[in-house]
Design a protein around this motif. Structure first.
Motif, PDB file in Angstrom:
ATOM      1  N   ARG A 100       0.862  -1.296  -0.062  1.00 53.63           N
ATOM      2  CA  ARG A 100      -0.140   0.041  -0.078  1.00 53.63           C
ATOM      3  C   ARG A 100       0.988   1.253  -0.024  1.00 53.63           C
ATOM      4  O   ARG A 100       1.545   1.435   0.899  1.00 53.63           O
ATOM      5  CB  ARG A 100      -0.821  -0.076   1.185  1.00 53.63           C
ATOM      6  N   GLU A 113      -1.403  -1.187  -4.297  1.00 54.66           N
ATOM      7  CA  GLU A 113      -2.584  -0.196  -4.125  1.00 54.66           C
ATOM      8  C   GLU A 113      -2.038   1.242  -3.983  1.00 54.66           C
ATOM      9  O   GLU A 113      -1.223   1.436  -2.742  1.00 54.66           O
ATOM     10  CB  GLU A 113      -3.539  -0.804  -2.828  1.00 54.66           C
ATOM     11  N   ARG A 125      -2.813   4.166  -2.498  1.00 55.30           N
ATOM     12  CA  ARG A 125      -3.821   4.743  -1.401  1.00 55.30           C
ATOM     13  C   ARG A 125      -3.706   6.207  -1.217  1.00 55.30           C
ATOM     14  O   ARG A 125      -4.742   6.999  -0.628  1.00 55.30           O
ATOM     15  CB  ARG A 125      -3.681   3.979  -0.229  1.00 55.30           C
ATOM     16  N   HIS A 151      -7.224   2.091  -8.252  1.00 57.42           N
ATOM     17  CA  HIS A 151      -6.803   2.597  -7.414  1.00 57.42           C
ATOM     18  C   HIS A 151      -7.449   4.065  -7.218  1.00 57.42           C
ATOM     19  O   HIS A 151      -8.013   4.647  -8.174  1.00 57.42           O
ATOM     20  CB  HIS A 151      -5.247   3.189  -7.802  1.00 57.42           C
ATOM     21  N   PRO A 181      -7.128   6.686  -4.769  1.00 61.22           N
ATOM     22  CA  PRO A 181      -6.412   7.446  -3.526  1.00 61.22           C
ATOM     23  C   PRO A 181      -6.739   8.652  -2.857  1.00 61.22           C
ATOM     24  O   PRO A 181      -7.523   9.333  -3.694  1.00 61.22           O
ATOM     25  CB  PRO A 181      -4.853   7.675  -4.219  1.00 61.22           C
ATOM     26  N   ASP A 227      -2.853   2.757   7.183  1.00 62.96           N
ATOM     27  CA  ASP A 227      -2.843   1.688   6.136  1.00 62.96           C
ATOM     28  C   ASP A 227      -1.843   1.958   4.964  1.00 62.96           C
ATOM     29  O   ASP A 227      -2.283   1.637   3.818  1.00 62.96           O
ATOM     30  CB  ASP A 227      -4.323   1.851   5.618  1.00 62.96           C
ATOM     31  N   LEU A 228      -0.623   2.280   5.343  1.00 61.54           N
ATOM     32  CA  LEU A 228       0.316   2.369   4.197  1.00 61.54           C
ATOM     33  C   LEU A 228       1.666   1.470   4.504  1.00 61.54           C
ATOM     34  O   LEU A 228       1.742   1.682   5.823  1.00 61.54           O
ATOM     35  CB  LEU A 228       0.699   3.916   3.823  1.00 61.54           C
ATOM     36  N   ASP A 229       2.222   0.995   3.581  1.00 60.50           N
ATOM     37  CA  ASP A 229       3.608   0.379   3.824  1.00 60.50           C
ATOM     38  C   ASP A 229       4.715   1.246   3.142  1.00 60.50           C
ATOM     39  O   ASP A 229       5.583   0.714   3.788  1.00 60.50           O
ATOM     40  CB  ASP A 229       3.294  -1.122   2.972  1.00 60.50           C
TER      41      ASP A 229
END
Length: 462
Positions: A62, A86, A88, A110, A112, A130-132
């Motif tokens: 993400r 994804e 986001r 997508h 975002p 919710d971000l990597d």
């Protein structure tokens, strides 16, 4: 230089971050001989070795992207085409850029969220749960602050080149990455160009014998772009970077040859010396423009880096590297990419050539060479990379490989030590240039682990 002027110069290049100044300093500083004793005796205990580190697998990566000017929109497009991604969040200082980037994704999966409006909207984006991965494509001065904040917020950081502008920033990246155990990858796309990847595989398989010398460069006529108010860089930020006199953009030429020569992984830079010509074009251009437009008055009063900078490096194992920087002269684009070994030689510019002896290989021999030494990543995604684009496909392969490593729990091809080392050439070259090209010791960011770190893999499984 007077003593106080030396102090100010070292502060401005980030060398103050090495702990050489102030009452807390553990070593006495001889300012008259400072260039010769740089980093001497500076030892660091590594808290965690990020070279070879594999983060836990991510089924889906993400991503939040910050910086939607020159480089960011291309990253949005490319990442939208990589499986397992994804997008986001998107962020830029200017709301219209966020809106345009979101429009690019209108017919994709997508959707975002957008962040804009002030210079610190990116912090709000980084704080999301919710971000990597935070993908950073902003002006250079924001690279380290954003990467550090992202890692502190529990995200991996992928940052455009250069990852850092000062030595202090280099150490910030390393300390944060080791402590948080989050990746910090410098987005050096040229490591994924087709010929560079082929010569990396050739070196690994002994084609060149022992590689003893390599050359890289960034020779690209950008004079017009640096002075273009409409199509150039927002706020003329890149023109302002050229007030610094040194090798300001070393990583495109340097990254691939460092991988070939196993720098940080079997060998290490020892010291460098750097020389710049005078500036024969940038100040004249600013003065000419200022005669017709008062906007350029402040720029006409500045001094600029020299046309050509040449920096040479000696390694611990006795090898040599040369890196050049020239972004104003009217000459053809080149990154040099020269690999010279005891049994073979290769160069990329002006044409891709390889020799085994004293004559160039024929076209038929080159085709056979390409078949034999085409790396696995090119076989797998090379055609798709050319279709998607981005500097002929190398941008896509870089993004694809980053996501591939994160999804499969593999070590990255470029780690935080590479980001720091390749970037530190800029401040160290400034220091050398300002001291009549005296040699400067290069810090060992790996804390001695370069002796046992494993070379960059050439297989997709690491």
């Amino acid at each position: 230089m007077k003593k106080n002027e030396r102090r100010e110069f070292i502060k401005s290049t980030g060398l103050a971050g090495l702990g050489l100044f102030g009452a807390s300093s553990a070593m006495a500083v001889d300012f008259e001989n400072l260039p010769k004793q740089a980093h001497k005796g500076l030892k660091r205990v590594q808290s965690f070795n990020m070279c070879g580190f594999a983060a836990p697998k991510l089924d889906v990566v993400r991503v939040g992207i910050v910086g939607l000017g020159m480089r960011g929109p291309g990253a949005v497009d490319r990442l939208s085409k990589v499986e397992g991604v994804e997008i986001r969040a998107l962020c830029d200082l200017l709301p219209d850029r966020v809106a345009k980037a979101k429009d690019m994704l209108a017919n994709t999966s997508h959707q975002p969220d957008g962040y804009s409006g002030n210079a610190y909207s990116w912090k709000e984006m980084c704080d999301r749960d919710d971000l990597d991965l935070i993908y950073i494509a902003t002006p250079w001065e924001w690279h380290t602050p954003m990467a550090v904040f992202a890692m502190e917020a529990g995200k991996h950081a992928a940052v455009e080149v250069p990852a850092a502008r000062t030595l202090d920033e280099c150490w910030q990246l390393i300390e944060t990455s080791e402590r948080t155990q989050k990746h910090c990858m410098q987005l050096e796309n040229c490591c994924y160009d087709f010929f560079e990847l082929m010569t990396l595989k050739m070196a690994r398989e002994g084609f060149f014998g022992e590689v003893v010398h390599a050359e890289g460069a960034y020779i690209h006529d950008l004079l017009w772009l640096n002075f273009d108010k409409e199509k150039g860089y927002q706020g003329m930020w890149r023109l302002k970077e050229n007030y610094r006199n040194g090798n300001l953009y070393p990583t495109h030429g340097l990254g691939p040859i460092c991988q070939i020569m196993n720098i940080n992984r079997g060998d290490q830079m020892d010291y460098l010396t750097s020389l710049s010509s005078n500036d024969f074009q940038m100040k004249k251009e600013a003065q000419k423009l200022a005669q017709e437009d008062l906007f350029w008055t402040e720029f006409a009063a500045k001094n600029y880096r020299g046309n050509m900078n040449t920096t040479v490096v000696k390694t611990k194992n006795g090898k040599s590297l040369m890196i050049q920087h020239d972004v104003t002269s009217p000459r053809p684009y080149s990154r040099l990419h020269v690999v010279s070994g005891t049994e073979g030689y290769a160069q990329k510019y002006p044409t891709q050539k390889v020799s085994k002896g004293h004559s160039w290989m024929s076209e038929d021999e080159m085709q056979e060479l390409q078949k034999k030494y085409t790396p696995e990543i090119v076989q797998k995604v090379g055609d798709l990379a050319k279709e998607v684009g981005g500097h002929g496909g190398m941008d896509f392969m870089m993004d694809w490989r980053l996501i591939d490593c994160l999804r499969n729990g593999l070590p990255l091809d470029q780690d935080v030590y590479d980001a720091a080392l390749w970037s530190c050439i800029s401040p160290l070259s400034e220091w050398s240039v300002s001291n009549r090209s005296n040699s400067i010791d290069v810090p060992d960011f790996t804390a001695g682990n370069w002796k046992t770190n494993k070379p960059v893999p050439i297989t997709l499984r690491g």
